[in-house]
Design a protein around this motif. Sequence first.
Motif, PDB file in Angstrom:
ATOM      1  N   ALA A 151     -13.361   7.527  48.553  1.00 47.60           N
ATOM      2  CA  ALA A 151     -13.805   6.129  48.505  1.00 47.60           C
ATOM      3  C   ALA A 151     -15.238   5.963  49.008  1.00 47.60           C
ATOM      4  CB  ALA A 151     -12.850   5.257  49.313  1.00 47.60           C
ATOM      5  N   LYS A 152     -15.764   7.021  49.665  1.00 43.22           N
ATOM      6  CA  LYS A 152     -17.173   6.969  50.083  1.00 43.22           C
ATOM      7  C   LYS A 152     -18.100   7.327  48.922  1.00 43.22           C
ATOM      8  CE  LYS A 152     -16.078   8.181  54.835  1.00 43.22           C
ATOM      9  NZ  LYS A 152     -15.698   9.359  55.600  1.00 43.22           N
TER      10      LYS A 152
ATOM     11  N   VAL B  16     -17.097   6.835  45.332  1.00 42.35           N
ATOM     12  CA  VAL B  16     -16.940   5.877  44.219  1.00 42.35           C
ATOM     13  C   VAL B  16     -16.227   4.627  44.706  1.00 42.35           C
ATOM     14  CG1 VAL B  16     -16.932   7.425  42.206  1.00 42.35           C
ATOM     15  CG2 VAL B  16     -14.821   7.094  43.524  1.00 42.35           C
ATOM     16  N   ASP B  17     -16.310   3.562  43.890  1.00 39.34           N
ATOM     17  CA  ASP B  17     -15.727   2.277  44.255  1.00 39.34           C
ATOM     18  C   ASP B  17     -14.204   2.314  44.046  1.00 39.34           C
ATOM     19  OD1 ASP B  17     -15.227  -0.333  44.800  1.00 39.34           O
ATOM     20  OD2 ASP B  17     -16.019  -1.110  42.896  1.00 39.34           O
ATOM     21  N   THR B  18     -13.506   2.827  45.062  1.00 35.11           N
ATOM     22  CA  THR B  18     -12.045   2.900  44.995  1.00 35.11           C
ATOM     23  C   THR B  18     -11.511   2.748  46.413  1.00 35.11           C
ATOM     24  OG1 THR B  18     -10.188   4.172  44.130  1.00 35.11           O
ATOM     25  CG2 THR B  18     -11.905   5.441  45.219  1.00 35.11           C
ATOM     26  N   SER B  19     -10.199   2.851  46.557  1.00 33.34           N
ATOM     27  CA  SER B  19      -9.618   2.747  47.896  1.00 33.34           C
ATOM     28  C   SER B  19      -8.345   3.574  47.963  1.00 33.34           C
ATOM     29  CB  SER B  19      -9.276   1.289  48.212  1.00 33.34           C
ATOM     30  OG  SER B  19      -8.241   0.851  47.347  1.00 33.34           O
TER      31      SER B  19
ATOM     32  N   GLU C 129     -18.686  10.067  39.107  1.00 32.56           N
ATOM     33  CA  GLU C 129     -19.066   8.645  39.189  1.00 32.56           C
ATOM     34  C   GLU C 129     -18.078   7.767  38.437  1.00 32.56           C
ATOM     35  OE1 GLU C 129     -23.145   8.390  37.959  1.00 32.56           O
ATOM     36  OE2 GLU C 129     -23.813   9.521  39.729  1.00 32.56           O
TER      37      GLU C 129
ATOM     38  N   ARG D 131     -14.606   6.349  38.458  1.00 36.11           N
ATOM     39  CA  ARG D 131     -13.452   6.185  39.354  1.00 36.11           C
ATOM     40  C   ARG D 131     -12.120   6.209  38.600  1.00 36.11           C
ATOM     41  NH1 ARG D 131     -13.099  -0.264  40.968  1.00 36.11           N
ATOM     42  NH2 ARG D 131     -12.855  -1.042  38.836  1.00 36.11           N
TER      43      ARG D 131
END
Length: 325
Positions: A26-27, A29-32, A152, A154
């Motif tokens: 998550a650091k 790409v935009d994910t969690s 890149e 996600r």
Amino acid sequence: MSSLKTVISGVGGYLPQTIMTNDELAKKVDTSDEWIQARTGIKQRHVAGEGEFTSHLATEAAQAALQDAGLSADDIDLIVVATTTPDLTFPSTATIVQEALGMTHGAAFDVQAVCSGFIYGVTVVDSMIKAGQAKHALLIGAETFSRILDWEDRTTCVLFGDGAGAFVLSAAGSDDNGKGKGVISSFIRSDGRHRDMLYVDGGPSRTQTVGHLRMLGNQVFRHAVTDISGAIQTCADNAGIDTTEIDWFVPHQANQRILAGVAKKLGVDADKVISTVASHANTSAASVPLAFMAAKNDGRIKRGDLIMLEAFGGGFTWGAALIGY
Ligand code: ACO
């Protein structure tokens, strides 16, 4: 009909030391962690280190499987590596493993059926053993998918991991030799029409590049549940076995929701489905033998159990194999 059967003599696996958690991802790409776990069940994946290639992973897994079988490389007369991430365009990764094992005898080649590669490999090796072409074969699923991911993107990079798993498959007579019934039936299929849903956008002939994995995940998902369920049912029917008689299902580890969807469709008890999705992620052709090894090592899979292996992957390719361990 051949009186030979193909039994699993040994099982081994190898995972690279470096672990990447969802939070670490998550650091980049935009994910969690929440999204990845809720949609896939994945918590972490192993990633090959610099200078660590598919053949290195494959060789480690092969050595572990040989040790489990109580055999040495001298006993092996066939090596088949299922991989989509070979060290090089050629020679085959199987021949690189052959050399690493110190073998100058026998034959070695790769099988390319993406995530279904290990099931295709079981079918190929089983046919060769039953035809008398090999006595002891190493079948290895080995991948470094981290090398073909677009880090890149996600929608894909969160799903995969690196690793290798191996079986020693041996010829045995039709009499009971204490190693189970062996491969009872296998079923493989492909359908090239769906290439655009799951592919790599590079290759030696078309682009002279390695390329990156591209996938329309939600569409692949629907095909996977339907086709895997159909393959399992066909494989069981061909063997004259009811799916309720199967002790363990060892699926390709793409997504926990696919595993659950297939179990629900077939009315299979979810506790009989081996899952390593959380810790390994999708290791493509390596995922089935790695999951088998995990369940063998923790005592769930035992000698005498009836086991269904199954997978679905790029191509599309899919299949299943019923094995008495
Ligand atoms: N983090 C946060 N959000 C994300 C991520 C991510 N990593 N990835 C996608 N999203 C977003 C999407 O942009 C979309 O947002 P929007 O609604 O605003 O457009 C939303 O999440 C939902 O996207 P979907 O693609 O519909 O999500 P889905 O529930 O289908 O889950 C997944 C995606 C996990 C890829 C799933 O479809 C899947 O596992 N598919 C099958 C994969 C598979 O089986 N592969 C088989 C073999 S692989 C091989 O052969 C190489």
